[in-house]
Design a protein around this motif. Structure first.
Motif, PDB file in Angstrom:
ATOM      1  N   GLN A  65       0.387   2.050   6.829  1.00 15.39           N
ATOM      2  CA  GLN A  65       0.722   2.388   5.451  1.00 15.39           C
ATOM      3  C   GLN A  65       2.234   2.398   5.284  1.00 15.39           C
ATOM      4  O   GLN A  65       2.914   3.359   5.659  1.00 15.39           O
ATOM      5  N   GLU A  66       2.777   1.301   4.791  1.00 10.19           N
ATOM      6  CA  GLU A  66       4.210   1.117   4.534  1.00 10.19           C
ATOM      7  C   GLU A  66       5.049   1.144   5.812  1.00 10.19           C
ATOM      8  O   GLU A  66       5.541   0.123   6.258  1.00 10.19           O
ATOM      9  N   ASP A  67       5.240   2.335   6.401  1.00  8.00           N
ATOM     10  CA  ASP A  67       6.113   2.409   7.573  1.00  8.00           C
ATOM     11  C   ASP A  67       5.529   3.240   8.710  1.00  8.00           C
ATOM     12  O   ASP A  67       6.221   3.585   9.665  1.00  8.00           O
ATOM     13  N   HIS A  68       4.242   3.572   8.641  1.00  3.35           N
ATOM     14  CA  HIS A  68       3.620   4.353   9.704  1.00  3.35           C
ATOM     15  C   HIS A  68       2.098   4.243   9.623  1.00  3.35           C
ATOM     16  O   HIS A  68       1.549   3.784   8.626  1.00  3.35           O
ATOM     17  N   TYR A  69       1.430   4.665  10.693  1.00  2.00           N
ATOM     18  CA  TYR A  69      -0.029   4.680  10.714  1.00  2.00           C
ATOM     19  C   TYR A  69      -0.538   6.030  10.217  1.00  2.00           C
ATOM     20  O   TYR A  69       0.058   7.077  10.505  1.00  2.00           O
ATOM     21  N   VAL A  70      -1.650   6.000   9.481  1.00  2.55           N
ATOM     22  CA  VAL A  70      -2.290   7.227   9.021  1.00  2.55           C
ATOM     23  C   VAL A  70      -3.771   7.160   9.371  1.00  2.55           C
ATOM     24  O   VAL A  70      -4.376   6.086   9.395  1.00  2.55           O
TER      25      VAL A  70
END
Length: 229
Positions: A137-142
């Motif tokens: 998600q954009e700049d990291h994992y969720v």
């Protein structure tokens, strides 16, 4: 013990690379194999730390290692699971205690094998029901719930605690700390689908392209980030 898995993995890695078989070269080789053959990101630095811990702890203690790391190293060694590894490589301490058992393992190998398979099947079924997922998600994992549509588009990945906690896309500049006090790399880079360079806080695969990220170098910093570095 888990430390035996790590030590065996390094012994195998040493035999697979020609020439200089230093700890660094072995850990780099194993890391590359895990990423390329098993799509599992485990950095060379983490492998070295696990190896050092395995070699320094006494016989009665064990190392702290995640079950996912243990499983993938067992697969690298040619075993389906840690249970299979233990059958062929019983702990030294346990073996000493069982010397007077009259070859219990050999005599009951079939029973033990059936028991292990039963445990694995139960574990596998339970794991499917409890499987966790994550998405970029954009700049990291969720962490997210399973979504069949996103899964079909290869957007969903199996949950990985290290990816969730440590893997980030960041902006870099002349003030960024690219190396730690001992000179080890802290930033990795790769190109996105548009051919643009992007920078990340951990080793692994680029979330969009799936290509292996590269360690930052002084040349890359001076050429693309900070000419006065």
């Amino acid at each position: 013990m888990y430390k035996n898995v790590v030590i065996k993995a390094f012994e195998k890695g040493k035999n697979e690379i020609p020439g200089n078989s230093s700890k660094t070269n072995i850990s780099n080789h194993i890391s590359d194999v895990l990423l390329n053959d098993y799509k599992y990101p485990l950095s060379a630095r983490s492998l070295r730390n696990l190896f050092d811990a395995s070699k320094t702890c006494d016989e009665a203690t064990d190392i702290n290692i995640s079950s996912d790391h243990t499983k993938i190293l067992c697969q690298y060694l040619g075993y389906k699971s840690y249970s299979d590894f233990l059958i062929e490589n019983p702990d030294k301490i346990k073996s000493e205690k069982n010397k007077g058992a009259g070859g219990f393992l050999k005599k009951n190998k079939l029973t033990i094998l059936i028991s292990v398979i039963t445990i694995i099947v139960i574990y596998f079924i339970t794991s499917i029901n409890k499987q966790r997922w994550m998405i970029w998600q954009e700049d990291h994992y969720v962490e997210v719930s399973f979504d069949a549509e996103k899964y079909s588009m290869s957007q969903m990945k199996l949950y990985n605690k290290d990816r969730i906690n440590d893997f980030r896309k960041i902006r870099v500049n002349c003030e960024t700390e690219f190396f730690n006090s001992t000179g080890e790399v802290k930033i990795w880079y790769g190109k996105n689908s548009n051919g643009e360079l992007e920078y990340f806080t951990a080793f692994g695969l680029h979330p969009e392209t799936g290509k292996t990220l590269k360690e930052i170098t002084t040349y890359m910093i001076k050429t693309h980030i900070c000419g006065s570095y």
